[in-house]
Design an enzyme around this catalytic site. Structure first.
Site, PDB file in Angstrom:
ATOM      1  N   HIS A 123      40.424  34.829  35.251  1.00  0.00           N
ATOM      2  CA  HIS A 123      39.457  33.835  34.568  1.00  0.00           C
ATOM      3  C   HIS A 123      38.822  34.478  33.260  1.00  0.00           C
ATOM      4  O   HIS A 123      37.902  33.751  32.694  1.00  0.00           O
ATOM      5  CB  HIS A 123      38.310  33.624  35.531  1.00  0.00           C
ATOM      6  CG  HIS A 123      37.480  34.809  35.912  1.00  0.00           C
ATOM      7  ND1 HIS A 123      36.259  34.646  36.794  1.00  0.00           N
ATOM      8  CD2 HIS A 123      37.550  36.109  35.686  1.00  0.00           C
ATOM      9  CE1 HIS A 123      35.539  35.714  36.857  1.00  0.00           C
ATOM     10  NE2 HIS A 123      36.422  36.559  36.345  1.00  0.00           N
ATOM     11  N   PHE A 133      46.944  46.382  31.264  1.00  0.00           N
ATOM     12  CA  PHE A 133      47.597  45.798  32.177  1.00  0.00           C
ATOM     13  C   PHE A 133      48.788  44.680  31.533  1.00  0.00           C
ATOM     14  O   PHE A 133      49.415  43.765  32.248  1.00  0.00           O
ATOM     15  CB  PHE A 133      46.942  45.143  33.532  1.00  0.00           C
ATOM     16  CG  PHE A 133      45.748  44.310  32.929  1.00  0.00           C
ATOM     17  CD1 PHE A 133      45.733  43.268  32.036  1.00  0.00           C
ATOM     18  CD2 PHE A 133      44.501  44.414  33.446  1.00  0.00           C
ATOM     19  CE1 PHE A 133      44.742  42.398  31.724  1.00  0.00           C
ATOM     20  CE2 PHE A 133      43.388  43.698  33.263  1.00  0.00           C
ATOM     21  CZ  PHE A 133      43.560  42.610  32.280  1.00  0.00           C
TER      22      PHE A 133
END
Length: 394
Positions: free
Chosen positions: A291, A273
């Site tokens: 996170h 990604f």
């Protein structure tokens, strides 16, 4: 480096009532690791599933779990003290005879008979313990198994992580967390199941927070086994989906989509990604992705999403919020932040302001934030010049 010391004082100082209360509370927190390990043992031994239909005596549970009867009895009593089980004097709620008196014994280290449960004693699940059943809604079982098999060794290295700045997981296993998942299909399955059951605590609130109605195309970036995407597609029949993740994640995603009959409405794309994403969709999703990464990586990922988006598209970020409840101690956010510290270099939970700042730096304008009861926040942003343009928290 400051070293801890246990040098005794010249005399024993007796605490007053408040000091004694804090000293006892501190010991309870210190020994909390044993409570976690007991619950993980309950999960690994399959005790919640064994007790799903009726209470059982310790001896029968030991036989089913392949465990030492006397030691399992002690674990069962501890689990009862923690609220996961209840010890009863009979088969309350039972649908039939257990086939065992519950008074079988075993030999201890010195050879003497050790009682496996008190005569007539049975154990049954409490509503809390039932959360470890395989079939429980939002089951905690896969999370307990993930902790027991992979995460706990990283937690053991927390002190060293704080000293060195390096996460504990690679130190414990010799490879990073996602490489480990890719090399171990069984662990990957447990991880995906843990993500799925965690999603069950958030999905309804995410659907309420973001408008997914209409003939939209949604790109789930790093969507794993498609649990989120199938939930969205099932809720909105006009929706079409695209899932982008590493190749090893796509096989379980394909199985899930086929099993739900939604495969025709979703495209699976193998890819990193941080590489270019499928362009021109209406919604881009990042659920519990940021996170895992440091700020520089987050900005790169967000800019990558921004590059794929048209002017009317929206980015949806779901992540735990740090500092969401300072008055209440923000215990959940603090625990999850330590979790990230143990697994990922630079990974951490962020405050609402920190996530919003990353979005603005990556070229997103309006940000609307919805706080969820499960401890996460939903950020909805549009492509812009990076400056806030209204739409505060709700």
């Amino acid at each position: 480096m400051t070293a801890a010391t246990t040098r005794p004082p010249a005399h024993v100082a007796l605490p007053d009532a408040e000091q004694a209360r804090h000293a006892l509370r501190m010991r309870e927190l210190i020994y909390g690791h044993l409570r976690s390990r007991a619950l993980c043992a309950m999960a690994e031994l399959g005790l919640a599933d064994a007790l799903a239909e009726r209470p059982l005596p310790a001896a029968e549970l030991a036989d089913r779990a392949g465990a030492d009867p006397a030691l399992l009895t002690r674990l069962l009593h501890a689990l009862a003290a923690f609220g996961a089980l209840r010890a009863t004097s009979g088969q309350s709620g039972s649908s039939g005879s257990s086939g065992s008196s519950g008074s079988s014994g075993s030999s201890g280290p010195s050879g003497e008979a050790v009682q496996a449960g008190r005569p007539g004693e049975f154990f049954e699940l409490t509503p809390l313990g039932a959360a470890l059943r395989t079939d429980a809604p939002a089951s905690a079982l896969p999370t307990a198994l993930l902790v027991a098999r992979a995460v706990a060794p990283a937690w053991e290295r927390l002190t060293e992580s704080v000293r060195t700045g390096r996460p504990g997981f690679p130190e414990a296993f010799g490879e990073d967390f996602f490489s480990r998942l890719g090399a171990d299909p069984a662990l990957r399955s447990v991880f995906d199941r843990s993500q799925e059951t965690g999603l069950a605590l958030e999905l309804a609130a995410v659907l309420d927070a973001v408008d997914f109605s209409g003939a939209l195309t949604v790109v789930d970036v790093g969507g794993g086994d498609a649990a989120l995407l199938t939930g969205l597609l099932a809720a909105h029949p006009e929706l079409r989906g695209v899932l982008v993740d590493l190749a090893e994640a796509l096989e379980p995603a394909a199985r899930r989509l086929a099993g739900t009959g939604l495969g025709a409405r979703c495209e699976l794309v193998a890819g990193d990604f941080f590489a270019p994403l499928p362009p021109g969709a209406d919604r881009y999703l990042l659920r519990h992705i940021l996170h895992d990464w440091d700020d520089d990586a987050c900005r790169a990922l967000l800019r990558n999403c921004r590059a794929a988006m048209g002017p009317e598209a929206r980015l949806v970020v779901v992540d735990h919020l740090a500092g969401a409840d300072p008055a209440g101690g923000d215990r959940w956010g603090a625990v999850m932040d330590l979790y990230m510290m143990s697994l990922f270099g630079g990974g951490r939970e962020r405050t609402r302001e920190e996530v919003t700042g990353l979005l603005h730096e990556a070229g997103f304008g309006t940000v609307r934030v919805t706080r969820l009861a499960a401890g996460a926040g939903v950020f909805e942003a549009r492509p812009g010049d990076g400056r806030p343009a209204g739409g505060g928290p709700r």
